[in-house]
Design a protein around this motif. Structure first.
Motif, PDB file in Angstrom:
ATOM      1  N   ASP A  36     -64.220 139.016 -51.105  1.00 41.87           N
ATOM      2  CA  ASP A  36     -64.337 139.253 -52.542  1.00 41.87           C
ATOM      3  C   ASP A  36     -63.538 138.238 -53.333  1.00 41.87           C
ATOM      4  O   ASP A  36     -63.993 137.739 -54.357  1.00 41.87           O
ATOM      5  CB  ASP A  36     -63.883 140.666 -52.892  1.00 41.87           C
ATOM      6  CG  ASP A  36     -64.837 141.731 -52.362  1.00 41.87           C
ATOM      7  OD1 ASP A  36     -65.960 141.360 -51.944  1.00 41.87           O
ATOM      8  OD2 ASP A  36     -64.460 142.907 -52.359  1.00 41.87           O
ATOM      9  N   ARG A  47     -65.405 135.144 -53.233  1.00 45.13           N
ATOM     10  CA  ARG A  47     -66.809 135.334 -53.641  1.00 45.13           C
ATOM     11  C   ARG A  47     -67.778 134.873 -52.554  1.00 45.13           C
ATOM     12  O   ARG A  47     -68.789 134.238 -52.823  1.00 45.13           O
ATOM     13  CB  ARG A  47     -67.099 134.635 -54.955  1.00 45.13           C
ATOM     14  CG  ARG A  47     -66.344 135.209 -56.095  1.00 45.13           C
ATOM     15  CD  ARG A  47     -66.669 134.491 -57.381  1.00 45.13           C
ATOM     16  NE  ARG A  47     -65.956 135.136 -58.461  1.00 45.13           N
ATOM     17  CZ  ARG A  47     -66.543 135.749 -59.475  1.00 45.13           C
ATOM     18  NH1 ARG A  47     -67.832 135.775 -59.553  1.00 45.13           N
ATOM     19  NH2 ARG A  47     -65.824 136.316 -60.407  1.00 45.13           N
ATOM     20  N   GLY A  94     -75.896 148.875 -57.048  1.00 42.84           N
ATOM     21  CA  GLY A  94     -75.258 148.407 -58.280  1.00 42.84           C
ATOM     22  C   GLY A  94     -74.823 149.553 -59.171  1.00 42.84           C
ATOM     23  O   GLY A  94     -73.727 149.538 -59.743  1.00 42.84           O
ATOM     24  N   LEU A 122     -71.820 151.316 -57.680  1.00 45.87           N
ATOM     25  CA  LEU A 122     -70.598 150.542 -57.886  1.00 45.87           C
ATOM     26  C   LEU A 122     -69.870 151.015 -59.137  1.00 45.87           C
ATOM     27  O   LEU A 122     -68.654 151.220 -59.134  1.00 45.87           O
ATOM     28  CB  LEU A 122     -70.937 149.056 -57.991  1.00 45.87           C
ATOM     29  CG  LEU A 122     -69.803 148.116 -58.364  1.00 45.87           C
ATOM     30  CD1 LEU A 122     -68.788 148.054 -57.231  1.00 45.87           C
ATOM     31  CD2 LEU A 122     -70.347 146.739 -58.669  1.00 45.87           C
ATOM     32  N   SER A 138     -66.318 152.996 -59.140  1.00 44.92           N
ATOM     33  CA  SER A 138     -65.219 152.197 -59.692  1.00 44.92           C
ATOM     34  C   SER A 138     -64.677 152.717 -61.004  1.00 44.92           C
ATOM     35  O   SER A 138     -63.600 152.311 -61.431  1.00 44.92           O
ATOM     36  CB  SER A 138     -65.688 150.747 -59.888  1.00 44.92           C
ATOM     37  OG  SER A 138     -66.153 150.220 -58.684  1.00 44.92           O
ATOM     38  N   SER A 162     -64.780 149.267 -64.314  1.00 45.03           N
ATOM     39  CA  SER A 162     -65.765 148.385 -63.688  1.00 45.03           C
ATOM     40  C   SER A 162     -66.710 147.766 -64.714  1.00 45.03           C
ATOM     41  O   SER A 162     -67.376 146.775 -64.421  1.00 45.03           O
ATOM     42  CB  SER A 162     -66.572 149.138 -62.636  1.00 45.03           C
ATOM     43  OG  SER A 162     -67.312 150.182 -63.236  1.00 45.03           O
ATOM     44  N   LEU A 168     -64.580 141.350 -65.336  1.00 45.49           N
ATOM     45  CA  LEU A 168     -64.909 141.528 -63.917  1.00 45.49           C
ATOM     46  C   LEU A 168     -66.300 140.986 -63.586  1.00 45.49           C
ATOM     47  O   LEU A 168     -66.568 140.600 -62.451  1.00 45.49           O
ATOM     48  CB  LEU A 168     -64.819 142.999 -63.514  1.00 45.49           C
ATOM     49  CG  LEU A 168     -63.439 143.637 -63.628  1.00 45.49           C
ATOM     50  CD1 LEU A 168     -63.508 145.115 -63.290  1.00 45.49           C
ATOM     51  CD2 LEU A 168     -62.450 142.930 -62.723  1.00 45.49           C
ATOM     52  N   LEU A 224     -69.024 142.577 -63.182  1.00 46.47           N
ATOM     53  CA  LEU A 224     -69.819 143.420 -62.286  1.00 46.47           C
ATOM     54  C   LEU A 224     -71.151 143.819 -62.911  1.00 46.47           C
ATOM     55  O   LEU A 224     -72.125 144.037 -62.199  1.00 46.47           O
ATOM     56  CB  LEU A 224     -69.031 144.670 -61.901  1.00 46.47           C
ATOM     57  CG  LEU A 224     -67.746 144.421 -61.120  1.00 46.47           C
ATOM     58  CD1 LEU A 224     -67.031 145.732 -60.857  1.00 46.47           C
ATOM     59  CD2 LEU A 224     -68.043 143.700 -59.822  1.00 46.47           C
ATOM     60  N   TYR A 225     -71.190 143.904 -64.234  1.00 44.85           N
ATOM     61  CA  TYR A 225     -72.428 144.275 -64.912  1.00 44.85           C
ATOM     62  C   TYR A 225     -73.555 143.295 -64.564  1.00 44.85           C
ATOM     63  O   TYR A 225     -74.728 143.661 -64.538  1.00 44.85           O
ATOM     64  CB  TYR A 225     -72.231 144.324 -66.426  1.00 44.85           C
ATOM     65  CG  TYR A 225     -71.973 142.969 -67.029  1.00 44.85           C
ATOM     66  CD1 TYR A 225     -73.014 142.193 -67.520  1.00 44.85           C
ATOM     67  CD2 TYR A 225     -70.680 142.442 -67.056  1.00 44.85           C
ATOM     68  CE1 TYR A 225     -72.773 140.932 -68.033  1.00 44.85           C
ATOM     69  CE2 TYR A 225     -70.435 141.184 -67.567  1.00 44.85           C
ATOM     70  CZ  TYR A 225     -71.488 140.430 -68.064  1.00 44.85           C
ATOM     71  OH  TYR A 225     -71.248 139.187 -68.558  1.00 44.85           O
ATOM     72  N   ARG A 233     -74.256 141.948 -61.725  1.00 37.54           N
ATOM     73  CA  ARG A 233     -74.899 142.301 -60.450  1.00 37.54           C
ATOM     74  C   ARG A 233     -75.978 143.353 -60.669  1.00 37.54           C
ATOM     75  O   ARG A 233     -77.082 143.249 -60.164  1.00 37.54           O
ATOM     76  CB  ARG A 233     -73.879 142.809 -59.426  1.00 37.54           C
ATOM     77  CG  ARG A 233     -72.695 141.905 -59.209  1.00 37.54           C
ATOM     78  CD  ARG A 233     -73.090 140.513 -58.731  1.00 37.54           C
ATOM     79  NE  ARG A 233     -71.903 139.727 -58.515  1.00 37.54           N
ATOM     80  CZ  ARG A 233     -71.609 138.621 -59.173  1.00 37.54           C
ATOM     81  NH1 ARG A 233     -72.420 138.172 -60.100  1.00 37.54           N
ATOM     82  NH2 ARG A 233     -70.518 137.948 -58.908  1.00 37.54           N
ATOM     83  N   TRP A 234     -75.624 144.392 -61.443  1.00 40.13           N
ATOM     84  CA  TRP A 234     -76.599 145.445 -61.710  1.00 40.13           C
ATOM     85  C   TRP A 234     -77.747 144.888 -62.544  1.00 40.13           C
ATOM     86  O   TRP A 234     -78.915 145.146 -62.248  1.00 40.13           O
ATOM     87  CB  TRP A 234     -75.938 146.608 -62.452  1.00 40.13           C
ATOM     88  CG  TRP A 234     -76.915 147.706 -62.717  1.00 40.13           C
ATOM     89  CD1 TRP A 234     -77.212 148.749 -61.888  1.00 40.13           C
ATOM     90  CD2 TRP A 234     -77.754 147.849 -63.865  1.00 40.13           C
ATOM     91  NE1 TRP A 234     -78.185 149.531 -62.446  1.00 40.13           N
ATOM     92  CE2 TRP A 234     -78.532 149.002 -63.670  1.00 40.13           C
ATOM     93  CE3 TRP A 234     -77.930 147.124 -65.036  1.00 40.13           C
ATOM     94  CZ2 TRP A 234     -79.460 149.449 -64.589  1.00 40.13           C
ATOM     95  CZ3 TRP A 234     -78.862 147.570 -65.960  1.00 40.13           C
ATOM     96  CH2 TRP A 234     -79.609 148.714 -65.738  1.00 40.13           C
TER      97      TRP A 234
END
Length: 149
Positions: free
Chosen positions: A32, A35, A92, A95, A99, A103, A108, A110-111, A113-114
């Protein structure tokens, strides 16, 4: 296509998932931070199931391309794509559930990825693939040979 093993209950599903999950956790922090994709784990998980069936069907069609072998390969690939798209959106979403609210912080990322998992199937709609799979399985109607299924 070969018949898939059907998991009977939640206990069996957890048992099946336990080993790959443990392997996946090892080194996750380092991956992580850098990456890096968990390539070994992904290769191990892809060695069976729909992905493997799709590859076998493609290899068979390449060796002896007929209308039937092309249809088998097209349907196998479509099934793998539909399941991969659904799994990506589900993972996604999970997650964010696991989290918590932090999250969703933009820092971060992460949004993304979804969003990417959700947007990709819109370019190649799974709903059409599901219809072709159903027609093929239920009444033998071959999917169109235009490269989109």
């Amino acid at each position: 296509m070969s018949a898939a093993h059907i998991i009977a209950d939640d206990a069996e599903a957890l048992a099946v998932a336990a080993e790959p999950a443990a392997d996946f956790r090892q080194g996750a922090t380092g991956r992580d931070a850098q990456r890096r994709l968990p390539r070994a784990e992904l290769e191990r998980l892809s060695a069976s199931g729909l992905f493997a069936a799709a590859v076998r069907s493609l290899d068979a069609a390449r060796g002896d391309l007929t209308d039937d072998s092309a249809a088998d390969a097209s349907i196998a690939v479509a099934a793998a794509k539909v399941m991969a798209g659904e799994a990506a959106v589900e993972v996604g979403s999970a997650l964010f559930e696991v989290s918590g609210t932090r999250s969703a912080l933009g820092s971060l990322g992460l949004y993304r990825r979804w969003r990417d998992a959700r947007t990709h199937p819109l370019h190649d709609p799974a709903r059409w693939e599901v219809q072709h799979i159903g027609r093929y399985v239920l009444n033998g109607t071959r999917p169109p040979r235009h490269g989109l299924v």
